[in-house]
Write an enzyme that holds these catalytic residues in place. Structure first.
Site: not given
Ligand code: DOR
Ligand code: ZN
Length: 435
Positions: A62, A64, A236, A309, A313
């Site tokens: 998991h 991103h 998560h 996770d 950002h």
């Molecule tokens: O904290 C999170 N960030 N939870 C999520 O489900 C998505 C993720 C994100 O894409 O930033």
């Molecule tokens: Zn999530």
């Protein structure tokens, strides 16, 4: 003759075979050639692993990676580098990109870019619904049959709101033995929520995201997995009730696997008192009893995998007032240190079990050829060599990720990745990324 490398005298911890003990590992090109004590290998390059642990490369179910769409926050290249430095040889990026990875074109692009970068194997997760809008199913079959060979679908970032769609997805996914991974959140209970609902939210006057909003969806998902016989994965897990539901479902034979993120076995909602948005994450940081339950779930195998996770950002998005900040935190380069500090240190898991939750455990939740071990002759040489005693301090400025949003800046950790090898080639050597 192809290039041979001898990893000499490390403690080989290979959960898939049950091996734990000092051994040499001889690599021939991209594969493991021989494993055993005192190997003779004339002409092989020797790498002294004395005092170090040799194990399968870590697998992150998991992450991103933000590409396509938010390359200012992370790219497949910077995220792959962070992963390799964290000891990973395989990562599974979620489809909440822009455009959403809900078709063969996008998942193929992500996989191809991953191959081009070549630092980790990138196994893209496809969206369950078109645009992750929760209205109609995406073409799961086309993604499964594409060159990316998608074997997992998720609307992560969002829950699959409609039970009917989850049911259909679980049924369709059976046809190609794929997994549906759900982000369990009842949005009607979390609309406008800013943090976990409890004493701290009451004191701070922030709208709460109750544990029940996770647990009722976990319960629903488990019932649908049972109804369809499909393979369900729960993302998560963060509450004690969710862990208990999964424990009971596994006991009655439901085909379910589950993951937990390092921040959910490390931090509590107390951190939110700072109002520092670096602590904002979804699902939110919970209470002490939940942290304890997540650790127990990892200890007894109810939770199969540690998954980061990893959610980078951009600074201008994240460093704003709490209510405006997007949820998410970095995870790839701190997962090992936190697992050792929070799970192994206090005695929840022995080191081999912790390594299992980073390797064979997650590999079992999916179909990720060549990852998670066993480290046996003929297997691809996807390996991590770590120093379990090395001390270091997390410095957000020195992370490989393009983003800086780690809640662990300044924290001292013990346990560091020394080398990572992908198909026999060093992606990280002596703590340095090789590309
Ligand atoms: O904290 C999170 N960030 N939870 C999520 O489900 C998505 C993720 C994100 O894409 O930033
Ligand atoms: Zn999530």
């Amino acid at each position: 003759m192809s290039k041979r490398t001898l990893l000499r005298a490390g403690r080989l911890v290979d959960p898939a075979s049950g091996h734990d003990g000092v051994a040499d590992v001889l690599l021939d090109g991209a594969v493991v050639a021989e494993v055993g004590p005192g190997l003779e290998a004339a002409g092989a390059k020797e790498v002294d692993c004395g005092g170090l642990v040799v194990c399968p490369g870590f697998v992150d179910l998991h992450v991103h990676l933000r590409e396509p769409g938010r390359e200012d926050a992370e790219t497949i290249e910077t995220g792959s580098r962070a992963a390799a430095l964290g000891g990973y040889t395989a990562v599974c990026p979620m489809p909440n990109t822009d455009p959403v990875a809900d078709n063969a074109g996008v998942v193929e692009m992500v996989a191809a870019r991953g191959r081009e970068v070549g630092l980790v194997d990138v196994f893209p997760v496809g969206a369950v619904t078109l645009g992750q809008r929760g209205v109609e199913l995406a073409e799961l079959g086309a993604m499964a049959r594409s060159a990316a060979g998608v074997d997992c679908f998720s609307d992560d970032g969002h829950p699959i709101r409609e039970a009917r769609l989850l049911r259909l997805a679980l049924e369709y996914a059976r046809a190609f033995d794929a997994v549906v991974a759900d982000h369990a959140e009842d949005a009607s209970l979390t609309d406008g929520a800013q943090m976990h609902e409890g004493e701290v939210s009451a004191m701070l006057g922030l709208a709460g995201w109750p544990a029940a909003a996770e647990e009722m969806v976990v319960a629903r998902d488990l019932l649908l997995a049972e109804l369809t016989g499909g393979r369900l994965h729960l993302c998560h897990l963060s509450t004690g009730g969710a862990v208990e539901l999964v424990r009971a479902a596994k006991a009655r034979g439901v085909r379910v696997t589950a993951e937990a993120a390092p921040h959910h076995f490390t931090l509590t909602d107390d951190a939110v008192r700072s109002y520092d948005p670096v602590f904002k994450v979804n699902p939110p940081l919970r209470e002490k009893a939940d942290v304890e339950a997540v650790r127990q779930g990892l200890a007894d195998g109810t939770i199969d995998a540690v998954a980061t996770d990893h959610a980078p950002h951009a600074r201008e998005d994240k460093e704003v007032e709490w209510s405006a900040a997007p949820p998410g935190m970095l995870g790839l380069q701190t997962a090992l240190g936190l697992a050792l500090a929070e799970l192994v240190g206090p005695g929840y898991l022995e080191l081999p079990a912790a390594i299992e939750r980073l390797t064979a455990g997650p590999a079992r939740c999916r179909r990720l050829p060549g990852h998670g071990g066993p480290v046996t002759p003929g297997a691809p040489a996807n390996l991590t060599v770590l120093d379990p005693a090395a001390h270091w301090t997390v410095d957000r400025a020195r992370l490989a990720s393009r983003a800086r949003n780690t809640p662990f800046h300044g924290r001292e950790l013990t346990g560091r990745v020394v080398h990572t090898l992908l198909r026999g080639a060093f992606t990280v050597r002596d703590g340095e990324a090789q590309r």
